[in-house]
Design an enzyme around this catalytic site. Structure first.
Site, short mmCIF file in Angstrom:
data_model
loop_
_atom_site.label_atom_id
_atom_site.label_comp_id
_atom_site.label_asym_id
_atom_site.label_seq_id
_atom_site.Cartn_x
_atom_site.Cartn_y
_atom_site.Cartn_z
N CYS A 22 0.61 -0.96 -0.20
CA CYS A 22 -0.23 -0.31 0.25
C CYS A 22 0.95 1.06 0.25
O CYS A 22 0.27 1.66 -0.70
CB CYS A 22 -0.94 0.09 0.93
SG CYS A 22 -1.66 -1.18 1.21
N ASP B 73 -20.13 13.19 -16.05
CA ASP B 73 -21.55 13.13 -15.41
C ASP B 73 -21.78 12.64 -14.24
O ASP B 73 -22.98 11.82 -14.16
CB ASP B 73 -21.50 12.35 -16.85
CG ASP B 73 -21.12 11.35 -17.44
OD1 ASP B 73 -20.81 10.67 -16.58
OD2 ASP B 73 -22.17 11.02 -18.38
C1 BEZ Z 1 0.31 -4.18 2.29
O1 BEZ Z 1 0.22 -3.43 1.67
O2 BEZ Z 1 1.66 -4.93 1.60
C2 BEZ Z 1 -0.14 -5.96 2.29
C3 BEZ Z 1 -1.71 -5.67 2.48
C4 BEZ Z 1 -2.68 -6.61 3.14
C5 BEZ Z 1 -2.33 -7.86 3.01
C6 BEZ Z 1 -1.22 -8.05 1.99
C7 BEZ Z 1 0.06 -7.16 2.03
#
Ligand code: BEZ
Length: 223
Positions: A46, A139
């Site tokens: 993430c 839209d």
């Molecule tokens: C990650 O962002 O590294 C991750 C988050 C949840 C599960 C697996 C990876």
């Protein structure tokens, strides 16, 4: 259960974000929008994803696309984690983060928008958000959706590329082929008859000869 379908009006939800409370349609205004979820703050994939999205934020702005992220973490977590993301990008921690992040602690939006990943659970056994992407047109209708599992990070260059295709094809009756990049030739859709295509695309239509002798593989320069 189908969830949101292409062409559906995107819900005008209210949410708490790192930039204050929003009503989604007011947040979008006259812009296009990209709403993307991630499983959890302070996680490695993430962090790389939001770092890349932040690096590309000027490119999204240039295309009149407002970005907004979402996870089931709190505003406090989002605010702390954005400092880590800026550091990952080798930027000052005092810099403003370029787009808001929705705090969906109660999972209300994640449930309503079909964003939960049943295979990824928190320590209490509750599902986390998957890596979902929605592109919303001016839209307020859904133009594209992607759904990746938590273990596969997204390619944000690809998301910019699809925005380019969506914006081009919203204005012109053309379609973009596999791996198309802006500036490359585009395709004449099959529902445009041959005589009409010649008038519609004065730059020319090239039809590739095929064993079937059907004249459906038609190219024209990008309008
Ligand atoms: C990650 O962002 O590294 C991750 C988050 C949840 C599960 C697996 C990876």
């Amino acid at each position: 259960m189908p969830g949101l379908l292409l062409g559906d009006e995107f819900p005008n939800f209210e949410a708490e974000t790192t930039n204050g409370k929003i009503k989604f349609h007011d947040f979008l205004g006259d812009s296009w929008g990209i709403l993307f979820s991630h499983p959890r703050d302070y996680t490695p994939v993430c962090t790389t994803e939001l770092g890349r999205a932040a690096k590309l934020s000027d490119e999204f702005s240039r295309r009149n696309v407002k970005m907004i992220a979402l996870s089931i973490d709190s505003l406090e977590d989002h605010r702390g984690w954005t400092k880590d993301i800026l550091a990952y990008n080798d930027e000052e921690s005092g810099c403003a983060f370029p787009f808001p992040i929705i705090a969906d602690n109660q999972r209300e939006l994640a449930v309503a928008l079909g964003m939960l990943d049943p295979d990824e659970k928190d320590k209490d056994g509750m599902p986390l958000t998957a890596r979902c992407v929605f592109v919303i047109g001016q839209d307020k209708k859904l133009k594209l959706s992607l759904l990746y599992p938590a273990t596969t990070g997204r390619n944000f260059d690809e998301i910019l590329r699809v925005v380019d295709s969506l914006q081009l094809t919203a204005k012109n009756r053309v379609a973009t082929p596999a791996d198309w990049q802006p500036g490359e030739r585009v395709m004449v859709p099959p529902n445009i008859p041959e005589e009409e295509a010649a008038a519609m695309f004065p730059a020319g239509v090239y039809t590739k000869e095929l064993p079937s002798e059907r004249k459906y593989l038609r190219y024209t320069p990008q309008p």
